[in-house]
Design a protein around this motif. Structure first.
Motif, PDB file in Angstrom:
ATOM      1  N   TRP A  20       5.116   2.153-109.788  1.00 35.71           N
ATOM      2  CA  TRP A  20       6.362   1.404-109.617  1.00 35.71           C
ATOM      3  C   TRP A  20       6.971   1.592-108.235  1.00 35.71           C
ATOM      4  O   TRP A  20       7.607   0.678-107.697  1.00 35.71           O
ATOM      5  CB  TRP A  20       7.360   1.831-110.692  1.00 35.71           C
ATOM      6  N   ALA A  21       6.779   2.769-107.647  1.00 38.10           N
ATOM      7  CA  ALA A  21       7.340   3.015-106.315  1.00 38.10           C
ATOM      8  C   ALA A  21       6.737   2.073-105.277  1.00 38.10           C
ATOM      9  O   ALA A  21       7.438   1.553-104.403  1.00 38.10           O
ATOM     10  CB  ALA A  21       7.104   4.464-105.908  1.00 38.10           C
ATOM     11  N   ASN A  22       5.425   1.827-105.364  1.00 41.01           N
ATOM     12  CA  ASN A  22       4.769   0.923-104.422  1.00 41.01           C
ATOM     13  C   ASN A  22       5.258  -0.511-104.586  1.00 41.01           C
ATOM     14  O   ASN A  22       5.331  -1.272-103.620  1.00 41.01           O
ATOM     15  CB  ASN A  22       3.256   0.968-104.631  1.00 41.01           C
ATOM     16  N   GLN A  58      -1.259  -0.862 -97.436  1.00 33.34           N
ATOM     17  CA  GLN A  58       0.155  -0.587 -97.660  1.00 33.34           C
ATOM     18  C   GLN A  58       0.962  -0.744 -96.371  1.00 33.34           C
ATOM     19  O   GLN A  58       2.080  -1.253 -96.381  1.00 33.34           O
ATOM     20  CB  GLN A  58       0.340   0.824 -98.217  1.00 33.34           C
ATOM     21  N   CYS A  59       0.385  -0.309 -95.275  1.00 32.25           N
ATOM     22  CA  CYS A  59       1.068  -0.434 -93.978  1.00 32.25           C
ATOM     23  C   CYS A  59       1.300  -1.896 -93.637  1.00 32.25           C
ATOM     24  O   CYS A  59       2.391  -2.288 -93.203  1.00 32.25           O
ATOM     25  CB  CYS A  59       0.245   0.253 -92.887  1.00 32.25           C
ATOM     26  N   VAL A  60       0.283  -2.726 -93.827  1.00 29.41           N
ATOM     27  CA  VAL A  60       0.410  -4.161 -93.548  1.00 29.41           C
ATOM     28  C   VAL A  60       1.454  -4.780 -94.474  1.00 29.41           C
ATOM     29  O   VAL A  60       2.303  -5.575 -94.055  1.00 29.41           O
ATOM     30  CB  VAL A  60      -0.945  -4.866 -93.704  1.00 29.41           C
ATOM     31  N   ALA A  61       1.428  -4.398 -95.754  1.00 28.33           N
ATOM     32  CA  ALA A  61       2.338  -4.987 -96.735  1.00 28.33           C
ATOM     33  C   ALA A  61       3.793  -4.677 -96.416  1.00 28.33           C
ATOM     34  O   ALA A  61       4.661  -5.562 -96.450  1.00 28.33           O
ATOM     35  CB  ALA A  61       1.988  -4.476 -98.132  1.00 28.33           C
ATOM     36  N   VAL A  62       4.097  -3.413 -96.096  1.00 25.06           N
ATOM     37  CA  VAL A  62       5.483  -3.048 -95.818  1.00 25.06           C
ATOM     38  C   VAL A  62       5.938  -3.651 -94.487  1.00 25.06           C
ATOM     39  O   VAL A  62       7.115  -4.012 -94.320  1.00 25.06           O
ATOM     40  CB  VAL A  62       5.660  -1.516 -95.829  1.00 25.06           C
ATOM     41  N   ALA A  67       9.147  -7.841 -91.782  1.00 23.84           N
ATOM     42  CA  ALA A  67       9.140  -8.908 -90.786  1.00 23.84           C
ATOM     43  C   ALA A  67       9.651 -10.234 -91.335  1.00 23.84           C
ATOM     44  O   ALA A  67      10.255 -11.023 -90.587  1.00 23.84           O
ATOM     45  CB  ALA A  67       7.734  -9.087 -90.230  1.00 23.84           C
ATOM     46  N   LEU A  68       9.425 -10.490 -92.619  1.00 24.13           N
ATOM     47  CA  LEU A  68       9.798 -11.795 -93.189  1.00 24.13           C
ATOM     48  C   LEU A  68      11.293 -12.116 -93.025  1.00 24.13           C
ATOM     49  O   LEU A  68      11.632 -13.232 -92.619  1.00 24.13           O
ATOM     50  CB  LEU A  68       9.389 -11.850 -94.665  1.00 24.13           C
ATOM     51  N   PRO A  69      12.219 -11.192 -93.322  1.00 22.94           N
ATOM     52  CA  PRO A  69      13.636 -11.508 -93.104  1.00 22.94           C
ATOM     53  C   PRO A  69      13.959 -11.780 -91.636  1.00 22.94           C
ATOM     54  O   PRO A  69      14.759 -12.668 -91.334  1.00 22.94           O
ATOM     55  CB  PRO A  69      14.361 -10.252 -93.604  1.00 22.94           C
TER      56      PRO A  69
END
Length: 393
Positions: A20-22, A58-62, A67-69
């Motif tokens: 859940w943390a991820n 995980q690095c790419v995802a975070v 970046a999206l906002p």
């Protein structure tokens, strides 16, 4: 605060999981960045540690979540003819200046150190973070222990913030740093340490040998306690100062210049209360001024040209901001000689204001008589503590 706890929990695990943390860290990242762009410093620290952990996905995802906002806000801003980044970041952020040796030295971290030693409350927190980290390490905690990771994330974020952003103004910029620092210092085994101290006290194991250590702790805590006490005290005076100055400026413009073109450098309250065509001489709400300041060519002739372009009737400014010197690293030109100062308001014991005195100028001679009359009429409505001066023509 939630981001620090979750990020440390994710990093502590030996391999990437789908817990859940991820899942929770992704929307938390986006919401944090939307709330305040300084969250990007915290995300950058997390991403760097993910790379050390070799958690590529995980690095790419975070990074994408952060970046999206920024991209979405930038797209809307750019589609309306503005910059991709907010003008507050462009004008107040510490953008590296690589055109001089001192700028290069500052860019590689010296600026962060200068700002750290100029902010005793943050310096004390940094020292406490490092001491607790070493104490935990001496007790057997590894680098990938959650408590240690929280300290690592906090220290990295603090240094990134000091390198690229400001502090001050009742801790409006660094409040989150104070919060996550206290959290990281007090996390986990510090509670065990306090319990041990309490047990020793009840067992009468206290001795005079402990006194120097207690004094050292109290001495180190003083800058943080003093900063907090001053901030709490200043809140009252700051609210009063805003009421006596900015709020009265807004009432004045609402009464006499609603719907008119007005130049100002402190634009918040006046635009909230009155319907103005505002020329922001500082540049936060004027793209042309912001661009001129960034290329460091902002001049008195630019102020005159822009006021003519927008048919500005009057200007309400702090004279100290327009003396032909630099302000926050950018040129601060003198006001046009054709402008006539008609009156001034001085606020007693101003705390949060850019200056205790605000000046009223007629941009065109035809406005002088009416502006003087308006100031005379409004002077009786000013609260005690705001002293009105009218310049005789």
């Amino acid at each position: 605060v939630a981001f620090v706890v979750l990020a440390a929990q994710i990093l502590e695990e030996r391999k990437a999981t789908t817990g859940w943390a991820n899942i929770a860290i992704m929307p938390l990242t986006a919401v944090g960045v939307l709330t305040r762009f300084e969250t990007l410093f915290l995300v950058a620290a997390f991403a760097m540690l993910l790379l050390v952990r070799r958690r590529w996905l995980q690095c790419v995802a975070v990074t994408v979540a952060a970046a999206l906002p920024v991209i979405a806000i930038g797209y809307v801003s750019h589609s309306k003819g503005w910059f991709w980044l907010p003008t507050s970041l462009l004008l107040k952020g510490a953008i590296p200046n690589l055109r001089s040796l001192s700028g290069i030295v500052d860019a590689v971290g010296y600026l962060a150190l200068k700002r750290l030693f100029a902010a005793p409350h943050l310096l004390v927190l940094m020292a406490a973070l490092l001491v607790v980290y070493l104490w935990r390490a001496g007790a057997g905690a590894s680098f990938w222990n959650q408590g240690q990771l929280m300290i690592s994330l906090t220290v990295m974020t603090l240094l990134l913030h000091l390198q690229f952003a400001n502090t001050g103004w009742l801790a409006r910029y660094e409040a989150y740093l104070i919060a996550i620092s206290i959290l990281s210092i007090g996390y986990s085994d510090i509670g065990t340490l306090l319990a041990r101290c309490k047990a020793n006290f009840h067992a009468r194991r206290f001795s005079l040998a402990h006194v120097p250590w207690i004094l050292v702790v109290l001495l180190l805590a003083m800058p943080l306690v003093r900063h907090g006490a001053e901030a709490m005290s200043d809140e009252v005076f700051a609210a009063r100062s805003v009421y006596r100055q900015q709020y009265q400026m807004a009432r004045f413009l609402k009464t006499y210049y609603d719907g008119s073109s007005v130049a100002a450098n402190d634009i918040g309250a006046i635009n909230y209360m009155a319907d103005l065509h505002c020329l922001d001489l500082f540049g936060l709400a004027n793209k042309e001024v912001c661009r001129l300041k960034r290329i460091r060519t902002y001049s008195t002739s630019d102020v005159a040209d822009l006021s003519n372009k927008y048919s500005t009737r009057i200007a309400i400014v702090y004279d100290s901001w327009f003396r032909g010197q630099n302000l926050l690293g950018y040129p601060s030109p003198r006001l046009p000689s054709g402008w006539t100062r008609i009156g001034r308001w001085r606020t007693e014991n101003a705390v949060i204001s850019g200056d205790d005195t605000v000046s009223f100028y007629s941009v065109h001679p035809s406005e002088s008589a009416s502006l003087k009359q308006h100031l005379l009429e409004f002077s009786s409505r000013l609260p005690s503590g705001t002293v009105s001066y009218v310049v005789e023509q």
